[in-house]
Design an enzyme around this catalytic site. Structure first.
Site, PDB file in Angstrom:
ATOM      1  N   ASP A  90      27.826 -32.399   7.768  1.00 17.86           N
ATOM      2  CA  ASP A  90      29.074 -32.494   7.017  1.00 17.86           C
ATOM      3  C   ASP A  90      30.080 -31.551   7.666  1.00 17.86           C
ATOM      4  OD1 ASP A  90      27.596 -34.053   5.277  1.00 17.86           O
ATOM      5  OD2 ASP A  90      28.058 -32.868   3.491  1.00 17.86           O
ATOM      6  N   HIS A 147      21.526 -31.871  11.505  1.00 19.37           N
ATOM      7  CA  HIS A 147      20.535 -32.920  11.735  1.00 19.37           C
ATOM      8  C   HIS A 147      20.724 -33.553  13.116  1.00 19.37           C
ATOM      9  CE1 HIS A 147      19.200 -33.281   7.365  1.00 19.37           C
ATOM     10  NE2 HIS A 147      20.197 -32.405   7.321  1.00 19.37           N
ATOM     11  N   SER A 254      29.758 -22.323  10.192  1.00 19.86           N
ATOM     12  CA  SER A 254      30.223 -22.308  11.576  1.00 19.86           C
ATOM     13  C   SER A 254      30.499 -23.682  12.142  1.00 19.86           C
ATOM     14  CB  SER A 254      29.322 -21.515  12.498  1.00 19.86           C
ATOM     15  OG  SER A 254      30.066 -21.144  13.624  1.00 19.86           O
TER      16      SER A 254
END
EC number: 4.1.1.65
Length: 288
Positions: A90, A147, A254
């Site tokens: 995200d 991921h 980050s």
């Protein structure tokens, strides 16, 4: 004046000491106080706790437990198709596009070299010349697990010590060579789309960068570049990760940078600067 002051402070602040302090505080289990901090943070950053695996704030005994919360399995479907790569996290697209020979765009008026980003690994840098890149910024309220964009076999991992400048859009536009200066963990995978790099970039108050196979990579922060090489597929105990599978996480935020080799993938047209993306959405595809 205020702009110059914000930039100057980033150079003057004790970045690593503040980061260690933030990591210590985020791991503290302070009962009622921890719950209040989590609730204020979630409200301020508009965190959708209903997407989390545990939807009650009381389920998190420390701020870090909340920050690295897992999501329910149904809220981030992974785009199907063997020729499809997916967004690894995200976040917000900071920059994306073609690597200009060995130059990657950081922000308007700023670029940095592949070799600098990849800690002087010149042969590795050459693999990505004229390839594609995507830089994804994870804001404080985002889901902070990272991921896999596609199936991959881990080839090597490089820990690079460095500065801990903030990495939001303002500092990307004003701190030269930001991503090549900051602490980072470089993960190199062999994939059906050629060599892929997935780089987790640290920042101010990022308490830790962890990977699925090694745990906290930066926990000792020895100040030296460290490199690990892993078995090939077909060898004993290779590390194989599937598309959409978790590979790492940030404790306090980050940026993720993906590098792809030339002429192997076409990035999705919706990857515009500033666009909001979600894990599992289409990142790109292999041309037929």
């Amino acid at each position: 004046m205020l702009k110059k002051l914000k930039i100057k402070l980033q150079y003057l602040l004790p970045q690593h000491a503040l980061t260690r302090l933030a990591g210590w505080a985020a791991n503290k289990k302070a009962g009622w106080l921890t719950q209040q901090v989590i609730k204020i943070f979630a409200s301020y950053y508009r965190v959708n706790i209903k997407e989390a695996q545990y939807t009650e704030f009381s389920a998190y005994s420390s701020f870090n437990e909340f920050f690295i919360r897992s999501l329910r399995s149904d809220v981030r479907p992974i785009a199907a198709g063997d020729n499809i790569l997916v967004q690894p996290a995200d976040g917000t697209i900071s920059e994306s596009g073609r690597i200009d020979k060995d130059k990657i765009l950081q922000a308007k008026g700023h670029d940095y070299s592949l070799e600098a980003l990849l800690a002087g690994q010149s042969l590795l840098a050459k693999e990505f010349e004229n390839g594609q890149f995507v830089t994804t910024y994870l804001a404080p309220g985002d889901y902070h697990r990272v991921h896999m964009p596609c199936d991959g076999v881990l080839r090597e991992m490089i820990y690079v010590p460095g500065s801990l400048f903030s990495v939001n859009a303002f500092f990307a536009e004003n701190v030269p060579y930001l991503f090549a200066r900051n602490e980072r963990v470089i993960c190199i995978f062999n994939t059906a789309f050629g060599t892929m790099a997935q780089i987790l970039v640290g920042a101010m108050i990022v308490g830790s960068i962890e990977t699925l196979w090694s745990g906290p990579v930066d926990s000792q922060r020895k100040g030296i570049i460290q490199r690990w090489v892993y078995p090939d597929e077909g060898s004993e105990a290779p590390i194989i990760l599937k598309k959409g599978e978790e590979m790492g996480l940030f404790k306090l935020g980050s940026t993720v940078i993906n590098l792809f080799v030339s002429n192997k993938i076409k990035l999705a047209s919706h990857l515009q600067n500033g666009s909001i993306t979600r894990l599992g959405e289409i990142l790109g595809e292999a041309p037929h």
